[in-house]
Design an enzyme around this catalytic site. Structure first.
Site, short mmCIF file in Angstrom:
data_model
loop_
_atom_site.label_atom_id
_atom_site.label_comp_id
_atom_site.label_asym_id
_atom_site.label_seq_id
_atom_site.Cartn_x
_atom_site.Cartn_y
_atom_site.Cartn_z
N GLY A 1 -11.89 -5.45 0.54
CA GLY A 1 -13.30 -5.05 0.62
C GLY A 1 -13.66 -4.05 -0.47
N GLY B 1 -6.22 -9.31 1.55
CA GLY B 1 -4.96 -9.54 2.29
C GLY B 1 -4.52 -11.00 2.27
NE ARG C 1 -4.16 -1.70 2.02
CZ ARG C 1 -5.09 -1.96 2.90
NH1 ARG C 1 -4.93 -1.59 4.16
NH2 ARG C 1 -6.19 -2.58 2.55
CE LYS D 1 -16.57 -10.61 7.33
NZ LYS D 1 -16.33 -9.27 6.94
#
Ligand code: 3PG
Ligand code: MG
Length: 416
Positions: free
Chosen positions: A398, A375, A53, A217
């Site tokens: 996300g 990640g 990042r 998820k």
């Protein structure tokens, strides 16, 4: 093609055409307030495990510096829940950035207030000031207009280069840019993310297109399946995400992880009935490695995924599934991957995820286009030493998923 797909295209295309980037500004004698996502993973010694990042934001920083602009960096780090604390301080990054950029990066222990403003005023051209974690104020996560106003005093031009957090309705992402009228833009990292997502969706039609979704998820990914079912040639589902599918088909999943949510069941049923003639592009694992407890040193067996005994849980995809999935990936020309295929942080359950990581890297070397986000997926590529072979590593898990759900992300909307 159905409307859904066209919409995603329009949004991304429109965004890249319309949005201003750092290239549209000259920063000489200007103070750029740059919202970055320096929420990098660290170990217990506060050493950075992965600096992707930061690395990807450096071109933005360098462009501003080279034009003799001044830079004020603002970021969040972790989830300190509105309270200052040492472990969530960004201070350690000043040193890291100084070394990386080969210039002194100063730090101030707050992100708003008179002293912060004074520090900004003292900046000379081509100097950088890093401010303390925005999330030390609960107002950052509450879209607070006063907090946005305080932050707006820190710069002349607002730059958003924080793709990882662009899906959040947070003050520095959605409200702060409103104070900058036409003096707001995105940085190079953001531009790249939008361009690569665009290329994935409409990358000159290089087929077959394969989407591989894993992780636990399902709620965050189910909408993507609906939106992209008409675009993809193959949708491979693995990891915890596969169990709701197996359950709805009447399989036994034992004690495997399953997100309980009625909407999931409803949406799955809808997908199965609405897309009857496309449903065969969804591939589930055939077999799984099961364990009698959630730890690396548990007893294991390999069984068909629809017949997991009670007391056992699926923690990795099995050898036949690995073979099936890799075969599909090998013939794909465009691949998007988000989410691990098992509990890869336990060595005994990492074979599925690592095999997939290696296969995607290999086909990319042979000319396929690959986009990987999240990640865990990136970490597994790094474990296998093949992260550099991927066409593009997204800095947002996300946020990348949210972009594929057919809507303009709040942080992008705030700049347009
Ligand atoms: C991330 O790492 O996911 C981004 O930095 C956003 O952080 P968050 O998930 O805590 O909002
Ligand atoms: Mg997150």
């Amino acid at each position: 093609m159905l409307n859904m797909t066209i919409n995603v295209y329009h949004i991304l295309h429109y965004t890249i055409m319309k949005i201003k980037t750092v290239e549209n500004f000259n920063f000489e004698n200007q103070t750029a307030l740059v919202r970055v996502d320096f929420n990098v993973p660290v170990n217990k010694f506060q050493e950075i495990i992965d600096d992707t990042r930061i690395q990807y934001s450096i071109p933005t920083i360098q462009k501003i510096l080279s034009e003799k602009g001044k830079i004020v960096l603002i970021s969040h780090f972790g989830r300190p829940k509105g309270k200052p604390s040492k472990i969530f301080s960004l201070k350690f990054l000043a040193n890291f950035l100084s070394k990386k950029l080969k210039i002194n990066v100063s730090f101030f222990e707050d992100c708003i207030g008179e002293t912060a403003i004074k520090k900004v005023r003292e900046l000379k051209n081509s100097e950088i000031l890093l401010l303390e974690n925005l999330r030390f104020y609960k107002e950052e996560e509450e879209e607070d207009i006063n907090f946005a106003y305080e932050l707006s005093k820190l710069g002349d031009i607002y730059v958003n280069d924080a793709f990882g957090v662009v899906h959040r309705f947070h003050t520095s992402i959605t409200l702060l840019p409103k104070f900058f009228e036409n003096k707001k833009c995105i940085g190079f990292l953001m531009k790249k993310e939008i361009q690569y997502l665009n290329q994935f969706l409409y990358g000159k039609g290089k087929r077959p297109i394969t989407i591989l979704l894993g992780g636990a998820k399902i709620s965050s990914k189910i909408k993507i399946i609906e939106n992209l079912i008409n675009l993809a040639d193959f949708i491979l589902i693995g990891g915890g995400m596969s169990f709701p599918f197996i359950k709805i088909k009447g399989g036994k999943i034992g004690n495997s992880i399953i997100e309980k949510d009625q909407i999931i069941e409803k949406t799955l049923k809808k997908i199965y009935s609405k897309y009857k003639n496309k449903i065969n592009i969804i591939h589930l694992p055939y077999d799984v490695v099961i364990a009698d407890s959630f730890k690396n040193e548990s007893n294991t067996k390999i069984v068909p995924i629809h017949s997991i005994p009670n007391g056992w849980m699926g923690l990795d995809i099995g050898p036949i599934s690995i073979k099936n999935f890799c075969k599909i990936i090998e013939k794909s020309k465009t691949i998007l991957w988000n989410g691990p295929l098992g509990v890869f942080e336990f060595a005994n359950f990492s074979l599925g995820t690592k095999s997939i990581a290696r296969t995607i890297a290999n086909v990319t070397e042979r000319g396929a286009f690959s986009l990987v986000g999240g990640g865990d997926s990136i970490a597994s590529l790094k474990m296998e030493n093949c992260d550099k072979k991927i066409s593009y590593l997204s800095t947002g898990g996300g946020a990348m998923l949210a972009s594929l759900k057919n809507k303009i992300l709040p942080g992008i909307n705030a700049i347009i």
